[in-house]
Design a protein around this motif. Structure first.
Motif, PDB file in Angstrom:
ATOM      1  N   TYR A  71     -36.048  -7.045  17.770  1.00  0.00           N
ATOM      2  CA  TYR A  71     -36.075  -5.840  16.946  1.00  0.00           C
ATOM      3  C   TYR A  71     -37.220  -4.970  17.413  1.00  0.00           C
ATOM      4  CZ  TYR A  71     -33.312  -9.037  14.148  1.00  0.00           C
ATOM      5  OH  TYR A  71     -32.370  -9.931  13.738  1.00  0.00           O
ATOM      6  N   VAL A 128     -37.073 -11.735  19.869  1.00  0.00           N
ATOM      7  CA  VAL A 128     -36.744 -12.935  19.103  1.00  0.00           C
ATOM      8  C   VAL A 128     -36.068 -13.971  19.994  1.00  0.00           C
ATOM      9  CG1 VAL A 128     -35.498 -13.844  17.130  1.00  0.00           C
ATOM     10  CG2 VAL A 128     -36.580 -11.616  16.971  1.00  0.00           C
ATOM     11  N   ARG A 170     -35.387 -24.001  12.177  1.00  0.00           N
ATOM     12  CA  ARG A 170     -36.039 -23.682  10.903  1.00  0.00           C
ATOM     13  C   ARG A 170     -35.921 -22.188  10.598  1.00  0.00           C
ATOM     14  NH1 ARG A 170     -41.451 -24.643  11.885  1.00  0.00           N
ATOM     15  NH2 ARG A 170     -41.075 -25.391  13.997  1.00  0.00           N
ATOM     16  N   ASN A 171     -36.406 -21.797   9.423  1.00  0.00           N
ATOM     17  CA  ASN A 171     -36.370 -20.386   9.031  1.00  0.00           C
ATOM     18  C   ASN A 171     -37.077 -19.531  10.073  1.00  0.00           C
ATOM     19  OD1 ASN A 171     -36.885 -21.567   5.770  1.00  0.00           O
ATOM     20  ND2 ASN A 171     -35.068 -20.500   6.406  1.00  0.00           N
ATOM     21  N   GLY A 172     -36.465 -18.434  10.396  1.00  0.00           N
ATOM     22  CA  GLY A 172     -37.125 -17.453  11.261  1.00  0.00           C
ATOM     23  C   GLY A 172     -37.141 -17.809  12.731  1.00  0.00           C
ATOM     24  N   MET A 173     -36.344 -18.813  13.140  1.00  0.00           N
ATOM     25  CA  MET A 173     -36.358 -19.208  14.544  1.00  0.00           C
ATOM     26  C   MET A 173     -35.383 -18.387  15.387  1.00  0.00           C
ATOM     27  SD  MET A 173     -38.658 -21.190  15.181  1.00  0.00           S
ATOM     28  CE  MET A 173     -39.931 -21.826  14.137  1.00  0.00           C
ATOM     29  N   GLY A 174     -34.559 -17.592  14.737  1.00  0.00           N
ATOM     30  CA  GLY A 174     -33.695 -16.690  15.502  1.00  0.00           C
ATOM     31  C   GLY A 174     -32.217 -16.997  15.448  1.00  0.00           C
ATOM     32  N   LYS A 175     -31.800 -17.852  14.505  1.00  0.00           N
ATOM     33  CA  LYS A 175     -30.368 -18.187  14.413  1.00  0.00           C
ATOM     34  C   LYS A 175     -29.529 -16.950  14.092  1.00  0.00           C
ATOM     35  CE  LYS A 175     -31.041 -21.181  11.091  1.00  0.00           C
ATOM     36  NZ  LYS A 175     -32.498 -21.073  10.913  1.00  0.00           N
ATOM     37  N   THR A 176     -29.948 -16.224  13.042  1.00  0.00           N
ATOM     38  CA  THR A 176     -29.186 -15.031  12.658  1.00  0.00           C
ATOM     39  C   THR A 176     -29.227 -13.979  13.753  1.00  0.00           C
ATOM     40  OG1 THR A 176     -29.651 -15.466  10.337  1.00  0.00           O
ATOM     41  CG2 THR A 176     -28.986 -13.228  10.909  1.00  0.00           C
ATOM     42  N   GLN A 207     -24.462 -14.913   7.444  1.00  0.00           N
ATOM     43  CA  GLN A 207     -25.301 -15.518   6.416  1.00  0.00           C
ATOM     44  C   GLN A 207     -25.216 -14.631   5.180  1.00  0.00           C
ATOM     45  OE1 GLN A 207     -29.340 -15.976   7.771  1.00  0.00           O
ATOM     46  NE2 GLN A 207     -29.823 -17.463   6.163  1.00  0.00           N
ATOM     47  N   GLU A 217     -25.245 -20.275   8.946  1.00  0.00           N
ATOM     48  CA  GLU A 217     -25.647 -21.056   7.767  1.00  0.00           C
ATOM     49  C   GLU A 217     -24.613 -21.055   6.641  1.00  0.00           C
ATOM     50  OE1 GLU A 217     -29.607 -21.354   6.380  1.00  0.00           O
ATOM     51  OE2 GLU A 217     -30.418 -20.335   8.146  1.00  0.00           O
ATOM     52  N   GLN A 254     -29.360 -25.550   8.896  1.00  0.00           N
ATOM     53  CA  GLN A 254     -30.640 -26.213   8.663  1.00  0.00           C
ATOM     54  C   GLN A 254     -30.436 -27.604   8.099  1.00  0.00           C
ATOM     55  OE1 GLN A 254     -34.016 -24.090   7.251  1.00  0.00           O
ATOM     56  NE2 GLN A 254     -32.842 -22.229   6.974  1.00  0.00           N
TER      57      GLN A 254
HETATM   58  N1  ATP Z   1     -34.235  -6.499  10.925  1.00  0.00           N
HETATM   59  C1  ATP Z   1     -35.334  -7.105  11.450  1.00  0.00           C
HETATM   60  N2  ATP Z   1     -36.360  -6.376  11.904  1.00  0.00           N
HETATM   61  C2  ATP Z   1     -37.457  -6.973  12.441  1.00  0.00           C
HETATM   62  N3  ATP Z   1     -37.603  -8.297  12.562  1.00  0.00           N
HETATM   63  C3  ATP Z   1     -36.599  -9.084  12.122  1.00  0.00           C
HETATM   64  C4  ATP Z   1     -35.420  -8.527  11.544  1.00  0.00           C
HETATM   65  N4  ATP Z   1     -34.597  -9.541  11.201  1.00  0.00           N
HETATM   66  C5  ATP Z   1     -35.238 -10.670  11.544  1.00  0.00           C
HETATM   67  N5  ATP Z   1     -36.454 -10.416  12.110  1.00  0.00           N
HETATM   68  C6  ATP Z   1     -37.407 -11.403  12.632  1.00  0.00           C
HETATM   69  O1  ATP Z   1     -36.779 -12.115  13.665  1.00  0.00           O
HETATM   70  C7  ATP Z   1     -37.125 -13.488  13.597  1.00  0.00           C
HETATM   71  C8  ATP Z   1     -35.858 -14.338  13.558  1.00  0.00           C
HETATM   72  O2  ATP Z   1     -35.119 -14.057  12.368  1.00  0.00           O
HETATM   73  P1  ATP Z   1     -33.706 -14.656  12.067  1.00  0.00           P
HETATM   74  O3  ATP Z   1     -33.176 -13.967  10.877  1.00  0.00           O
HETATM   75  O4  ATP Z   1     -32.902 -14.602  13.310  1.00  0.00           O
HETATM   76  O5  ATP Z   1     -34.067 -16.159  11.718  1.00  0.00           O
HETATM   77  P2  ATP Z   1     -33.137 -17.313  11.183  1.00  0.00           P
HETATM   78  O6  ATP Z   1     -33.298 -18.418  12.135  1.00  0.00           O
HETATM   79  O7  ATP Z   1     -31.774 -16.819  10.947  1.00  0.00           O
HETATM   80  O8  ATP Z   1     -33.830 -17.686   9.809  1.00  0.00           O
HETATM   81  P3  ATP Z   1     -33.187 -18.194   8.421  1.00  0.00           P
HETATM   82  O9  ATP Z   1     -32.977 -19.644   8.564  1.00  0.00           O
HETATM   83  O10 ATP Z   1     -34.257 -17.906   7.430  1.00  0.00           O
HETATM   84  O11 ATP Z   1     -31.936 -17.425   8.176  1.00  0.00           O
HETATM   85  C9  ATP Z   1     -37.993 -13.653  12.368  1.00  0.00           C
HETATM   86  O12 ATP Z   1     -39.338 -13.737  12.782  1.00  0.00           O
HETATM   87  C10 ATP Z   1     -37.757 -12.397  11.568  1.00  0.00           C
HETATM   88  O13 ATP Z   1     -38.926 -12.028  10.883  1.00  0.00           O
END
Ligand code: ATP
Ligand code: MG
Lengths: 229, 308
Positions: free
Chosen positions: A11, A16, A35-41, A83, A156, A189
């Motif tokens: 972003y 990411v 884990r949360n915030g690792m970049g799956k989404t 998600q 997820e 997760q």
């Molecule tokens: N729209 C955005 N703008 C800026 N940074 C973002 C945005 N969306 C996610 N991020 C950042 O990108 C990184 C990965 O986020 P992502 O949503 O891919 O994680 P995730 O693995 O899906 O987490 P979760 O298990 O909580 O869903 C995180 O550090 C998050 O803060």
């Protein structure tokens, strides 16, 4: 069937995904743990063209879909269950599923989709927004299936759903794979669900895949170490 | 203000003014419909909507002239041809404008406001250059003239009834398209969640262009109806755009039924009050009442209840 090479995405200034490589053969179910915030989404959104990748290639069944808009990627065989489900809450269950038909040119939903989710049949005329979380999840999968995909992406799917339904969902996903020959990539997760559903388990950490092993003979303790904080 | 009238007289005045307000109602409904569809799907407030209506009015004028010159025997039917052509002209211009300007500004709502406002000025000047600054009017075909006497005191204008039936018919058609056709399903999906609509396979850009075109086309039909109550000049659209916003906001932007109910109450209030007070006083009172109601019900008259 799904071929990802050097996928780099993020972003604005913040990166990411750092050059992610992944090949999934036809008919395989892959679980991507992290884990949360690792970049799956972010990975899922980059595959769908919702977040623009800055580098790398994505190919579905040999067709590069990298520069395409979301709807063109769907036309080329990708389907997405996001998600949080994101069903169209003001539309009826039936209409929600029908939105998935757009790229197929079909007018009616094939019966086998409702066979997978009998709950939805009784609720066809209810508004999607009035369904429970678990029912919405099934609706989101049905909607994705309506576009007749080759690769199904689920982000997820177990989030906020009770254990018995989670086991049911694992069965349904395997059934979809068996009946439709689908390739499935699911981010997770919950390790038990991943072990239930997947043929192969990957771990995503800080935007790269740090672990890759088949379901059979997996070192559970090793994987769960990645998942604990 | 009612003193000096007997009760039956008052009743007759209300009924007559009410019927007289029917065309105004029709114009409001059609204008608001287009504006609401476009706003609902794209979040674009089309400041040039009034000019799309006036384009339809000019097309109607041209068609009536053409019929008068080349086919006077068929003059009674010109209105139907004019309506179709007005829809096409405004719709095509709308699609062109979406392609040329609007689609580049979707993420910048303030800029679309400015851009469409600029567009409205450009269109006004184009009308002035093409058709002259003087207002033009159409000759209403003889079968639409006159009125049906209902009682001794109450008469109903035929063109009012005709235009209203037309407006309701078009609203019904738009409603059916919205809720029964594939296009309508796509529009509603994009309206609710643009990103997700794309991710289930809907070509959101194509849907946008089509929707913008249809919204503007319906404004063109409103213009055809407008020729029945007013003469057409380059800036005639301006007077309607504010009222139309009012109708949309009052009705609740997402509800077709709300739009119709709101157009009806506003046009009727205006038309009836105009009989007793000056036109601008009637507008002031309508506006105050609408603002008052919106303070109590900010979501507008109608809205769908859903779990969030
Ligand atoms: N729209 C955005 N703008 C800026 N940074 C973002 C945005 N969306 C996610 N991020 C950042 O990108 C990184 C990965 O986020 P992502 O949503 O891919 O994680 P995730 O693995 O899906 O987490 P979760 O298990 O909580 O869903 C995180 O550090 C998050 O803060
Ligand atoms: Mg996530």
């Amino acid at each position: 069937m799904l071929n990802i090479q050097n996928l780099t995405s993020g972003y604005g200034e913040s990166r990411v995904l750092n050059g992610l490589d992944l090949t999934v053969p036809k008919g395989q179910i892959v679980a991507i743990m992290g884990r949360n915030g690792m970049g799956k989404t972010t990975l899922m959104k980059s595959l769908m063209g919702i977040v623009q990748a800055t580098d790398g290639t994505v190919a579905v069944d040999g067709t590069p879909v990298g520069g395409m808009k979301s709807h063109a990627r769907v036309a080329n065989g990708l389907a997405y269950v996001p998600q949080g489900r994101q069903i169209f809450s003001a539309m009826t269950v039936e209409e929600n599923v029908e939105t998935g038909l757009t790229v197929t040119g079909r007018k009616t939903v094939p019966a086998n989709i409702y066979d997978l989710f009998p709950v939805l049949v009784d609720m066809k005329h209810r508004r999607g927004g009035n369904l429970s979380g678990g029912q919405q999840q099934q609706l989101a999968i049905a909607r994705a299936m309506a576009s007749d995909p080759k690769v199904l992406l689920l982000d997820e799917p177990t989030e906020g759903i009770q254990p018995s339904i989670i086991r049911e969902m694992a069965r349904t996903l395997r059934r979809i794979r068996d009946e439709h020959g689908l390739t499935i990539v699911v981010s997770e997760q919950v390790l038990s669900f991943a072990l239930d559903v997947a043929d192969r388990v990957l771990v995503l950490e800080k935007g790269a895949l740090v672990h890759d092993s088949p379901r059979a003979g997996i070192d559970e303790a090793h994987v769960s170490k990645f998942l604990s904080v | 203000m009612f003193s000096g009238y007997s009760l039956p007289e008052l009743g007759a005045i209300f009924a007559m003014q009410g019927f007289a307000g029917l065309i105004l109602f029709s114009v409001f409904v059609l204008m608001a419909l287009g504006l609401a569809i476009i706003f609902g799907q794209m979040g674009v407030i089309n400041m040039a909507h009034g000019e799309f209506m006036i384009l339809g009015a000019y097309v109607t004028y041209l068609v009536s002239q053409a019929f008068a010159t080349y086919a006077p025997a068929l003059f009674g039917a010109y209105f139907f041809v004019a309506m179709v052509l007005a829809f096409c002209a405004s719709g095509l211009l709308g699609m062109f404008v979406e392609w040329a300007i609007i689609r580049h500004l979707y993420k910048r709502p303030l800029d679309t406001l400015l851009a469409t406002w600029g567009l409205s000025l450009i269109l006004q000047q184009s009308f002035r250059s093409l058709f002259g600054a003087r207002e033009v009017g159409v000759t209403i075909p003889s079968w639409m003239m006159g009125s049906l006497p209902l009682t001794d005191l109450i008469e109903v204008p035929i063109n009012g009834i005709f235009v209203m039936v037309l407006a309701l018919g078009i609203s019904a058609a738009v409603y059916v398209m919205m809720f029964k056709s594939g296009w309508g399903r796509q529009v509603r999906a994009v309206t609710q969640n643009r990103t997700m609509a794309g991710a289930v396979g809907i070509d959101t850009e194509r849907t946008d262009r089509l929707t913008f075109g249809i919204g503007c086309g319906v404004a063109g039909i409103a213009g055809a109806a407008f020729t029945m109550i007013g003469s057409t000049g380059p800036t005639s659209g301006q007077a309607y755009i504010v009222d139309t916003f009012l109708v949309v906001v009052f009705g609740g932007a997402a509800s077709l039924l709300g739009t119709i109910a709101s157009a009806f109450s506003i046009s009727q209030a205006q038309s009836i009050l105009e009989f007793f007070l000056s036109g601008s006083m009637a507008k002031v009172i309508t506006l105050l009442v609408v603002v008052g109601i919106l303070m109590l019900r900010p979501q507008g008259l109608f809205s769908i209840k859903l779990r969030k």
